[in-house]
Scaffold this motif. Structure first.
Motif, PDB file in Angstrom:
ATOM      1  N   ASN A 169      39.555  42.883  46.350  1.00  0.00           N
ATOM      2  CA  ASN A 169      38.571  42.040  45.658  1.00  0.00           C
ATOM      3  C   ASN A 169      37.446  42.929  45.131  1.00  0.00           C
ATOM      4  OD1 ASN A 169      36.732  40.154  44.787  1.00  0.00           O
ATOM      5  ND2 ASN A 169      36.477  39.139  46.769  1.00  0.00           N
ATOM      6  N   TYR A 172      34.936  39.789  42.481  1.00  0.00           N
ATOM      7  CA  TYR A 172      35.213  38.739  41.504  1.00  0.00           C
ATOM      8  C   TYR A 172      34.465  37.456  41.873  1.00  0.00           C
ATOM      9  CZ  TYR A 172      39.035  41.974  40.533  1.00  0.00           C
ATOM     10  OH  TYR A 172      39.769  43.101  40.255  1.00  0.00           O
ATOM     11  N   PHE A 178      38.889  37.486  38.001  1.00  0.00           N
ATOM     12  CA  PHE A 178      39.960  38.458  38.260  1.00  0.00           C
ATOM     13  C   PHE A 178      40.887  38.560  37.055  1.00  0.00           C
ATOM     14  CE2 PHE A 178      44.509  38.401  39.573  1.00  0.00           C
ATOM     15  CZ  PHE A 178      44.665  39.769  39.766  1.00  0.00           C
ATOM     16  N   ILE A 305      38.798  35.409  47.397  1.00  0.00           N
ATOM     17  CA  ILE A 305      37.612  35.481  46.536  1.00  0.00           C
ATOM     18  C   ILE A 305      36.580  34.453  46.982  1.00  0.00           C
ATOM     19  CG2 ILE A 305      36.762  35.079  44.195  1.00  0.00           C
ATOM     20  CD1 ILE A 305      39.466  36.178  43.178  1.00  0.00           C
TER      21      ILE A 305
END
Length: 373
Positions: A169, A172, A178, A305
């Motif tokens: 990650n 994001y 993403f 996320i």
């Protein structure tokens, strides 16, 4: 000798074992390893006999290694079947062997737990014990850097490299953020795959361990076991394991259920610990176009996320993960082979394999979907 061997984690208090753990990785907790034993997933006729090694001084547990005496090489994900076959042809006994690992879980993490100097003494004592116990070897799989530092350069220990795929990650904001980091063609491909799943009337529901009923756990296990049955194999885990884990560490469990028009059709089982989501088991009861990718990858990425996690480890293998943003990660295992001829032959093999693995990891990065790549 302060090195002790126990055949059940019930012989250690959970708080004493967990006090040795260096981080929040869930697979090393007394609750997880104990659930494997108490559910019958290991032990008995499974070929995984608990043989945990403890270093105890002045009545205090200072170091430990979760370990199993193995009668086969299944469920390890560091493949040494070729070594075993060579031993069979040469008349050398390869089994039983001692494995330091988390059963059926190819996730990196601590394997030598506790005080550093006590871990060093434990490793020194292992070389003596395997000869006395009639074991052919010691294998320690999916180690972390602290363990690598202890083993690197030690006499007769061989390092082996492997490759997995992890998603990272990069801060994001959401899944669309993403997607915006991907090359146009790859971004369109992922959108199309997700749209194909949605067009089949499939929706998803995330649950923590305490939010599933026993009937839902029956469904989870049915899906999990089906992935083995379709290949003509028996599942490693028992049904009881899932209920025990839900009872002992529900806060670490995340299950995403896939429903088609309200009817459950698939699931993915994960554990969460520290900054990482670990995707472990998946299964479906019928074939649906692109459902595997959505359930096992995109759902986990989106959940990570939203939860602010840094990493998603979705399992050991699968080059198809590369084009979906999972990056190659080099893994390590360590092997102490008692037979000098076998040790020399494996050492030669590992030298070339190391070159190949590092070259593959570098080449695999070319297939990542990111615009910068």
């Amino acid at each position: 000798m302060p090195l002790e061997c126990i055949t059940s984690l019930q012989q250690v208090r959970p708080e004493d074992w967990d006090a040795l753990l260096p981080d929040a990785q869930p697979f090393l907790r007394h609750a997880f390893l104990g659930a494997l034993e108490d559910s019958g997933s290991v032990g008995g006729r499974s070929g995984w006999l608990p043989s945990h090694r403890l270093w105890v001084e002045q009545g205090r547990l200072q170091a430990a290694m979760p370990a199993y005496v193995k009668q086969h090489s299944y469920g390890e994900y560091v493949f040494d079947h070729g070594w075993a076959d060579a031993c069979r042809r040469a008349g050398i006994a390869y089994y039983p062997k001692l494995l330091g690992a988390v059963p059926f879980s190819p996730v990196g993490g601590a394997r030598l737990l506790g005080d550093r100097q006590a871990c060093v003494r434990l490793i020194d004592a292992l070389g003596i014990c395997v000869h006395e116990e009639g074991l052919s070897s010691v294998h320690i799989n999916f180690t972390q850097p602290a363990c690598d530092e202890l083993l690197r350069g030690r006499e007769d220990w061989l390092e082996r490299l492997g490759c997995q795929y992890h998603w990272h990650n990069r801060g994001y904001r959401d899944f669309q953020d993403f997607l915006d980091a991907l090359a146009s063609r790859k971004r369109k491909q992922m959108r199309k795959e997700r749209e194909q799943v949605a067009a089949q009337g499939i929706a998803f529901d995330w649950r923590a361990g305490h939010e599933l009923s026993e009937a839902q756990w029956d469904f989870v296990y049915h899906c999990y076991a089906n992935t083995y049955h379709v290949r003509g194999q028996a599942p490693y885990l028992t049904r009881a394991f899932f209920s025990l884990l839900a009872e002992r560490m529900p806060e670490s469990i995340r299950v995403v259920l896939a429903h088609q028009h309200g009817r459950p059709v698939a699931m993915a089982f994960s554990l969460v610990g520290g900054d990482t989501l670990y995707g472990r088991y998946w299964g479906c009861l019928a074939e649906f176009d692109r459902l595997h990718f959505e359930t096992c990858f995109y759902q986990g990425m989106a959940w990570a996320i939203d939860a602010g996690l840094a990493r998603f480890d979705a399992g050991a293998q699968g080059e198809h993960k590369l084009i979906r943003g999972f990056e190659p990660v080099v893994t390590r295992s360590w092997h102490y082979l008692c037979h000098p001829g076998l040790r020399a032959a494996v050492a030669d093999y590992l030298q070339q394999e190391r070159i190949d693995v590092l070259a593959y990891a570098e080449q695999a990065s070319v297939h990542l979907p990111y615009r910068s790549a």
